[in-house]
Enzyme design. Structure first.
Site, short mmCIF file in Angstrom:
data_model
loop_
_atom_site.label_atom_id
_atom_site.label_comp_id
_atom_site.label_asym_id
_atom_site.label_seq_id
_atom_site.Cartn_x
_atom_site.Cartn_y
_atom_site.Cartn_z
CG HIS A 241 -1.70 -1.14 1.53
ND1 HIS A 241 -2.87 -1.44 0.88
CD2 HIS A 241 -1.54 -2.15 2.45
CE1 HIS A 241 -3.41 -2.55 1.38
NE2 HIS A 241 -2.62 -2.99 2.32
C1 BDR Z 1 -2.35 0.90 5.74
O1 BDR Z 1 -2.50 0.40 7.07
C2 BDR Z 1 -1.24 0.05 7.59
O2 BDR Z 1 -1.33 -1.13 8.32
C3 BDR Z 1 -0.32 -0.05 6.41
O3 BDR Z 1 1.03 0.28 6.78
C4 BDR Z 1 -0.87 0.96 5.45
O4 BDR Z 1 -0.38 2.25 5.71
C5 BDR Z 1 -3.15 0.00 4.80
O5 BDR Z 1 -4.50 0.01 5.15
#
Ligand code: BDR
Ligand code: CA
Length: 311
Positions: A241
């Site tokens: 992500h």
């Molecule tokens: C986001 O949530 C976190 O756990 C990850 O690092 C990312 O920024 C994804 O939903």
């Protein structure tokens, strides 16, 4: 001249990939890392950010401690089942002890950088939006020094932490609402709708591992996350992500965006933390540039090539 970049983050295993991506991209200069609570508590995320800077031989990049909790309500919980109790997939102990962090708060460091910046600074916000909301609220006189804010967060068609909410947004919905509904600084939102399509598969991970000992260490950090993906989604691949958002911060226009007002549900019903887009023609309110399109294979290849420069 490289664009100055501040990354606000909660490492976090995909944050780790994103930080390495920024450090190995000549289009930007990573001028600071600010830590937030999020995947784990802020003391841990700040330490991990320093560990990652040390891994890359870049302990010269200041790392400052930011918010320990959301602005208004209590934290909905951590994301340790994805990132490990140490935030680095249980591999944090394998990192050398990093030097101490910057003594300024995240807010003070960011304000100082903005005040002395000769050109607009990009902020990539890849954790809860608390630090960024505090910055906008505390320093309205500095908003014209921010070129853009690129956020990894939200989802137009559901969440990953609850049915409705993505993790970074539900971690502090009031902060997210503050960032998405202001008009002073352009915001690009990189939601789950896109990031869940950018899946690093076994071949991607193997190439990273083979790039050198430090890349192999980064790859190791992703193993627990890979197991969680296998268990939860039945895929042998991981969504990176935060790296997708940071690539857009580095190379603007990599992702195809659509402008629309976005509000965050801040009530305590089942939709808390949902990001609600207004797609009606003539909808009122500041537009968020929502990234929904990308050449997914090209994005994956670009991130891999750059992160592999870690060696
Ligand atoms: C986001 O949530 C976190 O756990 C990850 O690092 C990312 O920024 C994804 O939903
Ligand atoms: Ca993150």
């Amino acid at each position: 001249m490289p664009t100055p970049l501040i990354i606000d983050t909660d490492p976090g295993v995909d944050d780790a990939v994103a930080l390495m991506l920024a450090l190995h991209s000549p289009e930007v200069e990573l001028v600071a890392v600010t830590a937030s609570f999020g995947n784990i508590a802020v003391e841990g995320t700040a330490r991990n950010a320093r560990r990652l800077m040390a891994l890359a031989g870049r302990s010269d990049v200041p790392v400052a401690v930011g918010a320990a909790r959301p602005l208004v309500h209590h934290s909905p919980g951590w994301a340790a089942e994805w990132h490990g109790a140490d935030g680095l997939g249980g591999r944090g102990d394998g990192f050398p002890e990093p030097p101490p962090g910057d003594s300024r708060t995240a807010l003070a460091l960011t304000a100082e950088i903005l005040r002395s910046a000769d050109e607009p600074v990009t902020i990539a916000s890849i954790g809860p939006l608390t630090n960024t909301a505090l910055l906008l609220a505390a320093h309205p006189e500095l908003t014209d020094r921010i070129g853009r804010i690129v956020v990894m967060g939200g989802g137009l068609s559901g969440g990953n932490f609850t049915a409705a909410a993505e993790f970074n947004v539900i971690a502090d919905p009031e902060a997210a609402q503050r960032v998405f509904t202001q008009a002073e600084v352009p915001v690009t939102m990189v939601p789950l709708d896109l990031t869940m399509r950018v899946l690093a598969d076994t071949a991607w991970l193997a190439t990273l591992e083979a790039a050198g000992p430090r890349s192999a260490q980064l790859r190791g950090v992703l193993e627990l996350y890979r197991e969680a993906f296998r268990e939860r989604y039945d895929v042998d691949a991981v969504a990176i992500h935060d790296a997708v958002a940071v690539l857009e911060a580095i190379v603007p226009g990599t992702l195809g965006t659509t402008p629309m007002p976005v509000q965050v549900a801040c009530d305590f019903g089942p939709a808390r933390g949902a990001t609600v887009p207004d797609r009606r023609r003539g909808a009122e309110g500041p537009r968020v540039h929502v990234a929904l399109d990308a050449d997914v294979d090209a994005v994956l290849a670009e991130i891999l090539e750059r992160v592999s420069r870690l060696g």
